[in-house]
Design an enzyme around this catalytic site. Structure first.
Site, PDB file in Angstrom:
ATOM      1  NE  ARG A 276      -5.770   1.273  -8.931  1.00 21.38           N
ATOM      2  CZ  ARG A 276      -4.459   1.265  -8.354  1.00 21.38           C
ATOM      3  NH1 ARG A 276      -3.750   0.269  -8.823  1.00 21.38           N
ATOM      4  NH2 ARG A 276      -4.181   2.082  -7.497  1.00 21.38           N
TER       5      ARG A 276
ATOM      6  NE  ARG B 190      -3.020  -7.648 -12.444  1.00 23.29           N
ATOM      7  CZ  ARG B 190      -2.467  -6.597 -11.948  1.00 23.29           C
ATOM      8  NH1 ARG B 190      -2.528  -5.363 -12.414  1.00 23.29           N
ATOM      9  NH2 ARG B 190      -0.907  -7.043 -11.650  1.00 23.29           N
TER      10      ARG B 190
ATOM     11  CD  GLU C  53       2.483  -3.455  -6.159  1.00 22.85           C
ATOM     12  OE1 GLU C  53       2.079  -2.448  -5.961  1.00 22.85           O
ATOM     13  OE2 GLU C  53       2.390  -3.906  -7.582  1.00 22.85           O
TER      14      GLU C  53
ATOM     15  CB  SER D 285       3.533   0.633  -4.764  1.00 22.40           C
ATOM     16  OG  SER D 285       4.834   1.029  -5.691  1.00 22.40           O
TER      17      SER D 285
ATOM     18  NE  ARG E 200      -2.776  -6.817  -5.203  1.00 21.02           N
ATOM     19  CZ  ARG E 200      -1.913  -6.740  -6.501  1.00 21.02           C
ATOM     20  NH1 ARG E 200      -0.616  -6.741  -5.991  1.00 21.02           N
ATOM     21  NH2 ARG E 200      -2.385  -6.547  -7.525  1.00 21.02           N
TER      22      ARG E 200
END
Length: 413
Positions: free
Chosen positions: A259, A274, A346, A349, A386
């Site tokens: 991403r 990130r 987070e 999800s 993560r």
């Protein structure tokens, strides 16, 4: 993609739902005008077609009664030409309508709480006890164990890439294998899928056209690096009609994810939270409309139980309308406790998109003689990097070493 027929039938309902998700009123008004014009023009075309068919049936009677067919033929030809003109006008309007609708997000479920942003999400449950330390816990990048090499990752690629070494690399691999085995024992079939996808595939799950700027495109090819295995797994059944007895299909896969994170400058640019490239184990489900809610709960439980098995405290968070993703009708986030940051972050999800993605990707199932749009669901299980961060921070020792959770020790051999 939202249902165009529902848009034309009950525009006010659709508008009310999309306004809860923050869709611009000007876009909605344009959509209303275009939907109305398309419906009206299609009605004109259908009326002309009906009239043409009616006059065509008169031919036999005219000939039998030896009447002059020339005026009748002229009328039919005029109607035929008019029909062709209207067909082209309808095609142009429908193409324009589809183009706009592809950029319109899914409608949120009525049960989703209204809210402007993440600050109005609702905590559903807190799971597990936070660890206690006899020292000040550090953030993962400050642990002096040599697991993460940011400098060499940047040298190889650019900023927001990292290299893992030694036990850090082994733990990353162990987590991937453990997560896949965990999901498989819960009934998810393991897949290995391409790490690239074409534009039709990305349109099917909603990444294109709206989020093109977040994708890494392969120059000269209709291919992109995938941002999540959700894209590949869901589109395995693109433009297919499944049997109702096959559902629900529960799928899991490991892939790297890519991403650009366009527009996120300054947010978590330090550490592994990130990155432009990260590993993830994904869950995807293709379900009937009746199975949808039950499968959603199963997926949330699977990800939560996975975190519990790793001894990682976390909370379940119901996202409000303002924080829902583009394709999601409802989403529950799992946020893991990071003692170094002293906050929950987070890590998974889980979303139910209802028939939004299935309509775009033409995923249907046969129930008797009817073909019905499936419901598609997806969720992280988990973001591996993560999870590595969470283990490093929750299991850290004062000397910077990290205790490996018991369930992962067999995978570290």
């Amino acid at each position: 993609m939202i249902d165009i027929k529902l848009l034309q039938k009950d525009f006010d309902y659709v508008v009310t739902a999309l306004q809860r998700k923050g869709v611009d009123n000007e876009l909605l008004n344009n959509l209303k005008t275009l939907a109305s014009n398309t419906k009206q023009k299609r009605k004109e075309m259908e009326d002309v077609t009906a009239e043409q068919n009616l006059l065509s049936k008169e031919f036999g009677r005219y000939k039998k009664e030896k009447l002059d067919v020339a005026p009748l033929q002229e009328n039919i030809n005029n109607l035929k030409n008019k029909k062709q003109e209207l067909e082209e006008q309808v095609r142009v309007l429908e193409d324009e309508l589809t183009s706009i609708i592809l950029g319109v997000p899914n409608m949120p479920d009525e049960s989703v709480p209204s809210g402007a942003d993440e600050n109005e999400n609702v905590i559903l449950e807190v799971v597990g006890e936070k660890p206690t330390f006899t020292f000040e816990p550090k953030e993962h990048w400050d642990l002096n164990n040599g697991w993460i090499d940011f400098e060499r990752g940047v040298k190889i690629a650019k900023s927001r890439f990292a290299a893992l070494r030694g036990d850090g690399a082994r733990l990353e691999r162990a987590l991937i294998n453990y997560m896949l085995d965990f999901n498989r024992e819960r009934g998810f079939q393991e897949w290995y899928v391409p790490f690239m996808a074409n534009s039709n595939t990305l349109q099917g799950t909603g990444q294109l056209p709206k989020f093109a700027d977040d994708l890494f495109k392969i120059e000269g090819e209709d291919l992109y690096l995938i941002p999540t295995a959700e894209v590949s797994l869901t589109n395995l059944f693109n433009d297919e009609i499944l049997e109702a007895e096959e559902l629900p299909m529960l799928l899991t896969s490991y892939t790297p994810c890519f991403r650009k994170e366009a527009g996120s400058a300054g947010r978590d640019t330090r550490g592994l939270i990130r990155q432009h490239q990260f590993d993830k184990v994904e869950m995807v489900a293709i379900a009937s409309q009746e199975q949808s809610n039950e499968v959603f709960e199963k997926m949330v439980a699977c990800a939560s139980d996975l975190l519990t098995s790793l001894g990682l405290p976390h909370q379940k968070m119901q996202l409000c309308t303002g924080d829902l993703g583009f394709s999601a009708a409802t989403t529950i986030d799992l946020e893991v406790w990071l003692p170094g940051q002293n906050k929950y972050r987070e890590i998974s999800s889980i979303s139910n998109t209802r028939d939004f993605q299935a309509r775009r990707a033409k995923i249907r199932y046969k129930d008797g003689k009817k073909n019905i749009l499936a419901h598609t669901l997806n969720g992280s299980s988990l973001a591996v990097g993560r999870t590595l961060v969470a283990i490093m921070e929750n299991y850290q020792n004062e000397d910077g070493s990290v205790t490996i959770p018991e369930v992962l020790k067999p995978y570290m051999k």
